[in-house]
Design a protein around this motif. Structure first.
Motif, PDB file in Angstrom:
ATOM      1  N   TYR A 117       0.806  -1.222   0.000  1.00  0.00           N
ATOM      2  CA  TYR A 117       0.000   0.000   0.000  1.00  0.00           C
ATOM      3  C   TYR A 117       0.844   1.280   0.000  1.00  0.00           C
ATOM      4  O   TYR A 117       0.355   2.347   0.338  1.00  0.00           O
ATOM      5  N   GLU A 156       2.544   4.509  -1.669  1.00  0.00           N
ATOM      6  CA  GLU A 156       2.130   5.366  -2.767  1.00  0.00           C
ATOM      7  C   GLU A 156       2.737   4.853  -4.069  1.00  0.00           C
ATOM      8  O   GLU A 156       3.911   4.522  -4.121  1.00  0.00           O
ATOM      9  N   GLU A 195      -4.077  12.856  -0.735  1.00  0.00           N
ATOM     10  CA  GLU A 195      -3.479  11.682  -0.098  1.00  0.00           C
ATOM     11  C   GLU A 195      -2.166  12.047   0.582  1.00  0.00           C
ATOM     12  O   GLU A 195      -1.847  11.523   1.664  1.00  0.00           O
ATOM     13  N   ARG A 240      -1.378  11.408   4.613  1.00  0.00           N
ATOM     14  CA  ARG A 240      -0.213  10.685   5.140  1.00  0.00           C
ATOM     15  C   ARG A 240       0.603  11.586   6.069  1.00  0.00           C
ATOM     16  O   ARG A 240       1.123  11.122   7.093  1.00  0.00           O
ATOM     17  N   PHE A 293      -8.206  10.287   3.929  1.00  0.00           N
ATOM     18  CA  PHE A 293      -8.050   8.961   3.334  1.00  0.00           C
ATOM     19  C   PHE A 293      -9.387   8.459   2.791  1.00  0.00           C
ATOM     20  O   PHE A 293      -9.446   7.835   1.720  1.00  0.00           O
ATOM     21  N   ASN A 311      -8.894   5.548   0.033  1.00  0.00           N
ATOM     22  CA  ASN A 311      -7.780   4.700   0.464  1.00  0.00           C
ATOM     23  C   ASN A 311      -8.183   3.969   1.738  1.00  0.00           C
ATOM     24  O   ASN A 311      -8.074   4.501   2.840  1.00  0.00           O
ATOM     25  N   ARG A 312      -8.647   2.723   1.606  1.00  0.00           N
ATOM     26  CA  ARG A 312      -9.141   1.948   2.749  1.00  0.00           C
ATOM     27  C   ARG A 312      -8.006   1.590   3.707  1.00  0.00           C
ATOM     28  O   ARG A 312      -8.198   1.570   4.916  1.00  0.00           O
ATOM     29  N   ASN A 313      -6.840   1.288   3.173  1.00  0.00           N
ATOM     30  CA  ASN A 313      -5.715   0.966   4.047  1.00  0.00           C
ATOM     31  C   ASN A 313      -5.322   2.176   4.880  1.00  0.00           C
ATOM     32  O   ASN A 313      -5.091   2.073   6.093  1.00  0.00           O
ATOM     33  N   GLY A 314      -5.261   3.356   4.250  1.00  0.00           N
ATOM     34  CA  GLY A 314      -4.942   4.572   4.985  1.00  0.00           C
ATOM     35  C   GLY A 314      -5.979   4.878   6.042  1.00  0.00           C
ATOM     36  O   GLY A 314      -5.649   5.308   7.160  1.00  0.00           O
ATOM     37  N   GLU A 315      -7.257   4.644   5.727  1.00  0.00           N
ATOM     38  CA  GLU A 315      -8.334   4.861   6.697  1.00  0.00           C
ATOM     39  C   GLU A 315      -8.149   3.941   7.900  1.00  0.00           C
ATOM     40  O   GLU A 315      -8.277   4.379   9.061  1.00  0.00           O
TER      41      GLU A 315
END
Length: 709
Positions: A408, A410, A537, A541, A570, A575-579
């Motif tokens: 995941y 960038e 994004e 981050r 996110f 971005n589900r992983n970032g969430e």
């Protein structure tokens, strides 16, 4: 035609039974007129040809023992032993040292010859060597056969049933040796060569040993022998440094020592300083004689190579080391991997490189310096193309490995690799980590080299691909150094998004190093650039990084605010992983602020999101499970907290993330103590302390304090 005296013709008198022609071996005719050889002396000639043994020989105890073991006289066949090694490694010195101390084992004498396989003169032919041996064995020069095969046959006849030691020094290849081998048992042949002479082992059963560098202690002992113990004792640190600069190569040390010994007022420090300049290093190791000029000695091995192997050797001088894979070498050479392996194999056989582990090759530091000189003296365009392929190899291979380590990251667009570039293709997390581990030191050196050579895109892309590996395996200083180079190159490129990303990752690296104020400055700079570019994004981050930094500094309310912003952004970016990662950051903030029920809800939601991802993120999931365990512990659910901490430990160990494992162990110890499990708490803290101490991390003191409480 060999250089030898003209042959003397015996008289033609039919009735004469013999003709004395010189030496103890004479020609005679039998009654049928056939010529035979007769020993006219009452005893055989006993040659004692060993050159003087140097008094400066030191160490090599294991090698001498090996020679004792593998040079026993075989009553059924000739014993052949080969000492091979790089130029200047001390093969001849070792061979002569052993030969002198073992000559009592050979009552019929010792033959010695320098075959000049590598040197300023043309190599000695086998026919010339046989002529020398035959005359040493008592054959009159006038009757030595002119035909090489006849010479070899006569040599084998004379050696039959004798117990001689034959030292064939400085052989070029196997064919330089084979005609000089005695035919019968009882003799021992000791060969030295810069080449391995593998076929002697395959066909004649020779024992082979590749000679390595002197140990550090033996190197110092050699220096003491050459310059005197008192001078070494006066400057012990400089003596150690001189050994290091000469890379423990006996010839380099001997030349350096001679320079000091020949000038009683000179100090070791002066020579150490002179050898500190790579540009003049090989000039400093030249005593003005061809065999005491390190550059010349190396050149003899280089000139013996085929042109393709010379090119490979030169290009290896562009690589900073400490070693290179076959894929890296293929990229450097611009050839298919199989061809690169063949070239590397030939260089290894010539002791110009060493395959120290399968498919990884290293070159002695001084040989690399010489190879680099040859590369710099060649075609500049070819040099630039080779470096581009090399840097492309490391950038594309690192990114392929990084995508397996953390899917995941960038996404960035890499330029296509140059034609002739080979790219590593690990197929699993474990293989990717193994690749990073094997290349770790090489990659750091390559980052700096790419910058210095003006390849600024590579000098930024490579550190970018190393971040996750460095973070998870606690290489914080390396991460900081690589990213600092990346920032220089990003600024040189002038791309604002690249600069912003690099500031953010430097903020993370500085956080890990405890340099919180600098980390905050880098995060603020990154956020300014993200906002100017409207990079949603990137902002997300950076806000999450700020939240993690503020947690460490115990600014929990501010940390919570940044985590909330990160979560929202996110979500906006999809971005589900970032969430999910923002959620587990919120868990810790809420728990620290005493909002335990909110922390539990967010923690369970974070774990659910992580487990729904199409590609697992075990690092994020482990953090979320650990954060939930922290909240459970604060609420007094000790057994449930212990269960979750243990689940997190399984994930950390799968990932090989020891620093995070130690953190979870520390908190697990606290949960065990709260649950009344004193021994379990102690066990967890002991493991945590061991890890922190191995990582040289100050949290070891915190855990040791818990153990003493």
């Amino acid at each position: 035609m060999d250089d030898e005296p003209p042959r003397h013709r015996e008289g033609k008198t039919r009735n004469s039974t013999s003709a004395v022609v010189g030496g103890s071996i004479v020609q005679a005719r039998d009654i049928h007129g056939d010529i035979t050889l007769v020993d006219r002396s009452s005893s055989r000639v006993v040659p004692t040809q060993l050159p003087a043994h140097t008094s400066a020989f030191v160490g090599r105890t294991n090698e001498l023992d090996w020679l004792d073991e593998h040079t026993t006289v075989d009553q059924g066949a000739v014993t052949i032993t080969v000492l091979s090694g790089a130029a200047g490694i001390g093969k001849t010195a070792l061979a002569l040292s052993w030969a002198h101390r073992s000559k009592h084992r050979f009552p019929d004498g010792q033959l010695y010859i320098d075959l000049r396989g590598f040197g300023a003169q043309e190599p000695m032919t086998c026919s010339q060597a046989l002529h020398s041996f035959l005359t040493s064995l008592g054959v009159g020069p006038e009757i030595v056969p002119t035909d090489p095969d006849a010479r070899a046959g006569l040599y084998r006849s004379l050696m039959n049933e004798r117990h001689l030691l034959v030292v064939l020094d400085n052989a070029r290849d196997t064919e330089h040796v084979r005609p000089l081998l005695p035919g019968g048992p009882g003799c021992v042949v000791l060969v030295t060569s810069r080449n391995r002479l593998d076929s002697l082992g395959a066909r004649e059963g020779a024992h082979s040993h590749s000679l390595g560098l002197l140990t550090a202690d033996d190197s110092l002992a050699l220096l003491e022998r050459r310059v005197g113990r008192a001078r070494v004792a006066e400057e012990p640190e400089n003596a150690i440094e001189l050994v290091g600069r000469c890379a423990r190569l006996p010839l380099a040390l001997s030349i350096a020592a001679a320079r000091v010994a020949n000038h009683p007022g000179a100090r070791l420090a002066e020579l150490v300083e002179e050898l500190g300049d790579e540009n003049g290093f090989l000039d400093a190791l030249d005593l003005g004689e061809v065999d005491l000029d390190l550059r010349a000695v190396f050149s003899w091995s280089y000139r013996a190579l085929a042109s393709a192997d010379q090119a490979a050797f030169r290009l290896l001088g562009l690589h900073l080391g400490p070693d290179i894979s076959d894929l890296g070498a293929a990229s450097l050479f611009g050839v298919p991997v199989q061809e690169a392996r063949r070239r590397l194999g030939r260089l290894a056989a010539a002791h110009l490189v060493e395959e120290h582990v399968p498919r990884r090759f290293r070159m002695h530091d001084l040989l690399r310096l010489y190879a680099g000189e040859q590369a710099d003296a060649g075609d500049n365009a070819g040099r630039t193309s080779a470096l581009r392929r090399l840097f492309d190899h490391y950038v594309h291979s690192s990114w392929a490995a990084e995508r397996l380590v953390y899917a995941y990251r960038e996404v960035i667009e890499l330029p296509s690799p140059a034609p002739g570039t080979a790219v590593a293709a690990p197929t699993s997390y474990q293989a990717a980590v193994a690749w990073f581990t094997a290349e770790h030191t090489v990659l750091l050196a390559t980052v700096r080299q790419a910058r210095d050579e003006g390849f600024h895109a590579h000098a930024w892309l490579l550190p970018w691909s190393l971040v996750t590996y460095f973070e998870r395996h606690s290489h914080w200083m390396d991460n900081d150094q690589a990213l600092s180079v990346a920032l220089e190159s990003a600024i040189e490129k002038g791309d604002q998004q690249t600069i912003g990303r690099t500031f953010r990752y430097l903020g993370r690296a500085l956080t890990s190093l405890g340099r919180h104020q600098q980390a905050m400055m880098h995060y603020r700079r990154a956020l300014e650039i993200n906002e100017a570019l409207d990079d949603i994004e990137g902002m997300a981050r950076t806000h999450r990084g700020l939240s993690m930094l503020l947690q460490i500094t115990k600014s929990y309310e501010e940390a919570l605010a940044h985590a909330e912003i990160a979560r929202t952004q996110f979500q906006k970016a999809g971005n589900r992983n970032g969430e999910a990662r923002s959620l587990h950051t919120l868990v810790r903030c809420n728990a620290e602020l005493g909002r335990y029920e909110e922390a539990l809800t967010l923690g369970r939601e974070a774990i659910r999101l992580f487990r729904e991802l199409s590609i697992p993120d075990h690092q994020g999931e482990a953090s979320a499970v650990d954060s939930l365990a922290f909240a459970l512990h604060r609420l007094g659910y000790h057994r449930e907290a212990i269960t979750h901490y243990e689940q997190a430990l399984v994930l950390w160990r799968q990932l090989g993330n020891q620093f995070y494992e130690a953190g979870t162990l520390t908190r697990l110890g606290g949960a065990h103590r709260s649950a009344g499990n004193a021994e379990s708490a102690r066990g967890a803290w002991l493991l945590a302390a061991e890890i922190y101490e191995r990582l040289n991390h100050p949290d070891a003191n915190v855990v040791r304090a818990e153990l003493r409480a």
